[in-house]
Design a protein around this motif. Sequence first.
Motif, mmCIF file in Angstrom:
data_model
loop_
_atom_site.group_PDB
_atom_site.id
_atom_site.type_symbol
_atom_site.label_atom_id
_atom_site.label_comp_id
_atom_site.label_asym_id
_atom_site.label_seq_id
_atom_site.Cartn_x
_atom_site.Cartn_y
_atom_site.Cartn_z
ATOM 1 N N UNK A 90 0.670 -1.180 0.122
ATOM 2 C CA UNK A 90 0.027 0.041 0.062
ATOM 3 C C UNK A 90 1.001 1.207 -0.040
ATOM 4 N N UNK A 91 2.180 1.214 0.668
ATOM 5 C CA UNK A 91 2.757 2.457 0.622
ATOM 6 C C UNK A 91 4.092 2.487 -0.490
ATOM 7 N N UNK A 92 4.012 1.265 -1.146
ATOM 8 C CA UNK A 92 4.939 1.375 -2.207
ATOM 9 C C UNK A 92 6.639 0.925 -1.882
ATOM 10 N N UNK A 93 6.572 0.237 -0.624
ATOM 11 C CA UNK A 93 7.978 -0.115 0.020
ATOM 12 C C UNK A 93 8.278 -1.426 -0.189
ATOM 13 N N UNK A 94 9.122 -2.042 0.295
ATOM 14 C CA UNK A 94 9.630 -3.479 -0.130
ATOM 15 C C UNK A 94 9.806 -4.380 1.049
ATOM 16 N N UNK A 95 9.604 -5.694 0.932
ATOM 17 C CA UNK A 95 9.574 -6.486 1.996
ATOM 18 C C UNK A 95 10.435 -7.874 1.799
ATOM 19 N N UNK A 96 11.310 -8.158 2.935
ATOM 20 C CA UNK A 96 11.888 -9.444 2.597
ATOM 21 C C UNK A 96 11.452 -10.348 3.674
ATOM 22 N N UNK A 97 11.013 -11.493 3.626
ATOM 23 C CA UNK A 97 10.266 -12.124 4.656
ATOM 24 C C UNK A 97 11.133 -13.532 4.951
ATOM 25 N N UNK A 98 11.569 -13.478 5.850
ATOM 26 C CA UNK A 98 12.541 -14.722 6.504
ATOM 27 C C UNK A 98 11.535 -15.913 6.637
ATOM 28 N N UNK A 99 10.246 -15.705 6.886
ATOM 29 C CA UNK A 99 9.259 -16.895 7.449
ATOM 30 C C UNK A 99 9.014 -17.473 5.979
ATOM 31 N N UNK A 100 7.649 -18.102 6.037
ATOM 32 C CA UNK A 100 7.314 -18.924 5.120
ATOM 33 C C UNK A 100 6.016 -18.396 4.356
ATOM 34 N N UNK A 101 5.551 -17.212 4.576
ATOM 35 C CA UNK A 101 4.342 -16.721 4.306
ATOM 36 C C UNK A 101 4.168 -16.754 2.577
ATOM 37 N N UNK A 142 11.188 -7.165 -7.858
ATOM 38 C CA UNK A 142 10.085 -7.620 -6.993
ATOM 39 C C UNK A 142 10.233 -6.673 -6.013
ATOM 40 N N UNK A 143 9.052 -6.574 -5.310
ATOM 41 C CA UNK A 143 8.843 -5.706 -4.169
ATOM 42 C C UNK A 143 8.709 -6.712 -2.747
ATOM 43 N N UNK A 144 8.382 -7.998 -3.139
ATOM 44 C CA UNK A 144 8.212 -9.041 -1.955
ATOM 45 C C UNK A 144 9.160 -9.911 -2.349
ATOM 46 N N UNK A 145 10.071 -10.333 -1.544
ATOM 47 C CA UNK A 145 10.938 -11.425 -1.473
ATOM 48 C C UNK A 145 10.634 -12.457 -0.289
ATOM 49 N N UNK A 146 10.421 -13.797 -0.802
ATOM 50 C CA UNK A 146 10.168 -14.794 0.054
ATOM 51 C C UNK A 146 11.594 -15.458 0.291
ATOM 52 N N UNK A 147 12.290 -14.946 1.517
ATOM 53 C CA UNK A 147 13.592 -15.700 1.574
ATOM 54 C C UNK A 147 13.468 -17.057 1.937
ATOM 55 N N UNK A 148 14.300 -17.908 1.269
ATOM 56 C CA UNK A 148 14.059 -19.558 1.410
ATOM 57 C C UNK A 148 14.304 -19.973 2.749
ATOM 58 N N UNK A 318 21.370 -19.854 5.139
ATOM 59 C CA UNK A 318 19.936 -20.169 5.468
ATOM 60 C C UNK A 318 19.086 -19.174 5.728
ATOM 61 N N UNK A 319 19.441 -17.995 6.313
ATOM 62 C CA UNK A 319 18.362 -17.125 6.752
ATOM 63 C C UNK A 319 19.035 -15.501 6.444
ATOM 64 N N UNK A 323 19.102 -13.341 3.145
ATOM 65 C CA UNK A 323 18.150 -11.892 3.129
ATOM 66 C C UNK A 323 19.117 -10.511 2.659
ATOM 67 N N UNK A 324 20.129 -10.568 3.292
ATOM 68 C CA UNK A 324 21.157 -9.359 2.861
ATOM 69 C C UNK A 324 21.391 -9.394 1.604
ATOM 70 N N UNK A 325 21.902 -10.540 0.864
ATOM 71 C CA UNK A 325 22.173 -10.840 -0.333
ATOM 72 C C UNK A 325 21.106 -10.373 -1.275
ATOM 73 N N UNK A 326 19.747 -10.830 -0.915
ATOM 74 C CA UNK A 326 18.666 -10.329 -1.711
ATOM 75 C C UNK A 326 18.324 -8.771 -1.577
#
Length: 346
Positions: A90-101, A142-148, A318-319, A323-326
Motif C-alpha cells: 500500500x505504501x510502495x515499499x519493499x519486504x524481505x520475509x524470512x518466514x514461510x508466508x 520485485x517488491x516482496x521477497x520470500x527468503x528461502x 540459510x536466513x 536476506x542481505x544478499x537479496x
Amino acid sequence: MIKVGVVGATGYAGAELVRLLSRHPQVELTILTSQTYAGKQMWEVFPHLYGMVDKTLEELNIPKLVSQCDVIFTALPHGHAMPLALEVMAQGKKLIDLGADFRLKEVAVYQSWYKTEHTAQPLLASAVYGLPELYRKQIRESAIIANPGCYPTSVILGLAPLLSNRLIDPETLIIDAKSGVSGAGRGLSLKTHFSETTNNFQAYGVATHRHTPEIEQELSLLAGHEVTVSFTPHLTPMIRGILSTIYAKLTTSITTEELTKIYQQFYGGERFIRVLPAGMYPATKAVAGSNHCDLSVTVDPRTKRVIVLAAIDNLIKGAAGQAVQNLNVMYNLPEDTGLDFAGMYP
C-alpha cells in the motif's frame, strides 16, 4: 542510504540480520521491533552488539514502521508477515520475509502444511522466491521477497545442476539433512534443552517437515515436472550449520570429475557457491559464520548413484545472510556488500 526495519530483531535470525546490517555501508538501521524486549537497547539483549548497535527496541506499529523504512525484514514465525506485506504494498515499499508466508505459490498447500489461513493471497503471484543464484533477475524487479528456508537452500542449490541437465531420476531422490539447534529458534522448548540435545542425535519431522513442499515446489520447477522427495531432517548437538546428504539415481554414465566440472560451470561466477574439488567434502565448520554454500558431488559407479553434499550456516546463507544478499540484488549493489568475509574457525 537504505532505511531498514527489522521485525523480530531478537530472535536468532533477527539478531544476525541486525549484526550484518549494522556493518552494511549502504544501510541505516531505522527501526528494530521486539514483542518481548520493547524498551530495551538491542545490546542489552545481545551483549555482543554493545558499542556496535545503539538502537532501542520498539513495539510493532505497522503503519509507522513502513512509513519510516524503505525495506522491511520480517524475522518472525509463519503467519505474521501477511499484514505487513499488505501495508508494504500500500505504501510502495519493499519486504524481505524470512518466514514461510510467501514461499509457496499454492494457497491450499500453504494452508495444509502450516495450518494457517493466508490473508494476503493476492500478493502471492508477485512474490519472488529469494534464491539469488536461480532468481536474480526476478528478485531485482520485485517488491516482496520470500527468503528461502534453511534446509531448502542447501537442497535446491545442491540439486539444481543435476535437475537442470536431466542427469538424475527425480523419483529416486532421498534427502538426509542435519541441522544445529539454532534452527529451532530462540524460544524455550524441551527438545532444544541442553540436557536433551547434548550427546544426542535424532530425527524429527519425519515425513512431515514443513520445508518439504517448498523443496518439492522448487525442484519441480527445475525438473520441468512434479517432483516428490523423501526428506528426513535431524537435530545435531551443535549450534550452527546444516549438512544435507542427497542421493539419486543417475540417468547417464558419468564420472565424479565430469560432474564436478558441470557444477563448476553451472555456478561459475557465483560469489557464495564454492564447488569443492573431487575428493574434498563440505563441512559445517568450514561455512560457519559465512554466507557460503559448499558443494561436492560424488559418483558411486557400483550403485550408479550420485551423492551430493551441501553445507551452509543455517543462520547466514540459510536466513539472515541470504536476506542481505537479496537486499543487495534489489538495489543493484555488489552481492557481497556487507557479506564479504570468510567464516569462523575453529
